[in-house]
Design an enzyme around this catalytic site. Structure first.
Site, mmCIF file in Angstrom:
data_model
loop_
_atom_site.group_PDB
_atom_site.id
_atom_site.type_symbol
_atom_site.label_atom_id
_atom_site.label_comp_id
_atom_site.label_asym_id
_atom_site.label_seq_id
_atom_site.Cartn_x
_atom_site.Cartn_y
_atom_site.Cartn_z
ATOM 1 N N CYS A 146 25.930 44.360 161.020
ATOM 2 C CA CYS A 146 24.623 44.011 160.436
ATOM 3 C C CYS A 146 24.228 42.599 160.876
ATOM 4 C CB CYS A 146 24.672 44.066 158.909
ATOM 5 S SG CYS A 146 24.211 45.658 158.221
ATOM 6 N N ARG B 136 31.040 46.925 158.948
ATOM 7 C CA ARG B 136 29.646 47.184 158.571
ATOM 8 C C ARG B 136 28.873 45.858 158.462
ATOM 9 N NH1 ARG B 136 25.832 49.985 159.828
ATOM 10 N NH2 ARG B 136 25.551 47.888 160.562
ATOM 11 N N CYS C 246 19.778 39.699 154.783
ATOM 12 C CA CYS C 246 20.176 41.070 154.434
ATOM 13 C C CYS C 246 19.015 41.767 153.739
ATOM 14 C CB CYS C 246 21.382 41.058 153.489
ATOM 15 S SG CYS C 246 22.816 40.139 154.060
#
Lengths: 275, 214
Positions: free
Chosen positions: A236, A232, A184
């Site tokens: 991702c 979301r 991330c």
């Protein structure tokens, strides 16, 4: 009531506006400014309002094998209390012994109160296709967030499991893996980064974390669909080249806790509208 | 510098015990177990993608701790990777810049939604400025505009260009040979691009006829 054609027409009108807006401002403003202007121009008519209206009806209508409403659902502030509830989730729930995010708790209520089965809820069944009708979960999520507009984000870190969720979420945030070595943090760990022209929020910092946490779920104009916080993360990780993130998985709750605690003090503004 | 950063982090941690970030970090097996319980394999994306290589583990720990690798570790890591870069056996480094541009534009490949067997893209523009014509580029990596010109490459096949050409190949093959733990994927080493595709991307960067250099 047939809202879908209306949504489609509104969506195309916005896309047309986007092209005009981009053409006019591109010469004088940065792309970030242009996108901000575009977003501002959308705020007056967010199709997520329709999702929230449908969600309210779904919340109050007897449904499922038990033919029950969700009005007895305890989102954390007591049965039926929804105002401000999403601003303090994820948190630990004694009745399940787990830390739960908004969607986990909603699904728990749909299972326990209405008799739906846990296995009925997955990425394949909950996330609607582009331009397709929203799922019941998506509509109800829109309603719950809409009822918490302007509530101050205050994700608790009292219970040991809440602290563990944050600490694990932080580790997962920095966890590189897959074919591309992405974590991330590869995209969301530094200031001022872009992918193509898309600005990337630094989610380790309070202000960008507040903006991100407060603005999901959101209506995605480019997809003609309401997208939730679980979506979301799911999308991702797809771009991160990881395997498929399971809906309501422990890692997802950990990451939402990490983001939420980083965002504490911000004000909820969801469902938002995004490009 | 590193030491002061570490000391600062400890001091900040002690001063702000209410911040959960200072809670003791879960052990690596705990994190891996959580990840394995949270993802499903789908299509080409199997669960083994969650198993970290040594490099992924080292770089993740460095990023999470906020402490960059110490110089000795970095140098030995980089040297071991550098020594393993395979160069083209035929000595040909450049393909077709037009194909390279397509590869640089394409973000396809290796996502669970992608079909197996289709050629992967490199999505170079996601992070780099490359040709002057493409204005939709990211800034995670440095600008590569005039890449060959700025490095004095007039004829990529000449001995004078060899060092730059080989460096560029290595950079694309496994970037960690030069700057361990930076964010660029290992396009050759991880099998994201084929050697033929890398030659095309090389041409985009180094061919004097490429829009990058014109």
């Amino acid at each position: 009531m047939k809202p879908e054609p209306v949504i489609a027409a509104v969506k195309w009108a916005w896309l047309a506006l986007l092209f005009v807006a981009c053409g006019v401002v591109a010469q004088t403003k940065s792309s970030a400014d242009a996108i901000a202007d575009y977003r501002a121009s959308l705020q007056d008519g967010n199709p997520a309002d329709l999702n929230a209206a449908r969600g309210e009806q779904l919340w109050k209508t007897p449904r499922g094998p038990k033919n029950a409403t969700l009005q007895a659902c305890d989102m954390g502030l007591g049965p039926g209390k929804v105002t401000g509830a999403v601003a303090v989730l994820p948190r630990y729930f004694a009745d399940t012994g787990r830390v739960m995010d908004v969607e986990s708790r909603l699904v728990y209520c749909m299972v326990t109160l209405q008799g739906f089965r846990t296995e009925d809820f997955s990425a394949a069944t909950v996330f609607s296709g582009e331009g397709q009708k929203a799922s019941a979960v998506e509509d109800i999520v829109a309603y719950l967030y809409d009822e918490s507009r302007d509530a101050v984000i205050n994700i608790p870190q009292q219970h040991p499991l809440e602290k563990q969720a944050y600490a694990r979420g932080r580790q997962i945030f920095y966890y590189k893996g897959g074919t591309h070595d992405f974590s991330c943090a590869s995209c969301h760990g530094e200031d001022g980064r872009r992918i193509r022209l898309q600005d990337l929020p630094n989610l380790t910092k309070q202000k960008p974390a507040q903006e991100a946490f407060s603005q999901w779920p959101a209506y995605r104009v480019s997809q003609g669909a309401l997208r939730t916080m679980q979506w979301r993360l799911y999308d991702c990780f797809r771009q991160q080249r990881f395997p498929e993130l399971q809906y309501l998985s422990p890692a997802s709750v950990d990451l939402i806790t990490f983001l939420g605690v980083n965002a504490n003090g911000g004000k909820m503004a969801a469902p938002a509208i995004k490009r | 510098m590193r030491k002061s950063t570490g000391t600062f982090a400890k001091a900040a941690c002690a001063a702000t015990v209410f911040i959960a970030g200072c809670a003791s970090a879960p052990s690596a097996p705990d994190v891996l177990a959580t990840l394995k319980a949270s993802f499903s394999e789908r299509g080409i994306a199997k669960l083994d993608r969650l198993d970290q290589t040594d490099l992924q583990r080292i770089c993740s720990e460095a990023a999470a701790s906020g402490r960059p690798l110490d110089e000795k570790t970095r140098e030995s890591l980089q040297k071991a990777i550098y020594d393993k870069i395979p160069y083209p056996a035929d000595g040909k480094y450049l393909g077709d810049w037009r194909e390279g541009e397509k590869i640089a534009q394409s973000g396809r490949g290796l996502q669970f939604s992608d079909v197996a067997g289709a050629p992967n893209g490199a999505n170079c523009y996601a992070c780099h400025q490359i040709t002057p014509q493409e204005i939709s580029y990211g800034n995670q990596g440095p600008s590569l505009l005039k890449y060959g010109v700025l490095r004095g490459v007039k004829d990529p096949a000449s001995p004078a260009s060899e060092a730059v050409v080989k460096y560029t190949w290595g950079r694309i093959w496994n970037t960690h040979a030069f700057n361990a733990c930076n964010g660029m994927p290992r396009f050759g080493d991880a099998g994201i691009l084929t050697p033929a595709q890398i030659k095309d991307v090389m041409a985009l960067l180094l061919d004097p006829q490429s829009p990058v250099n014109r």
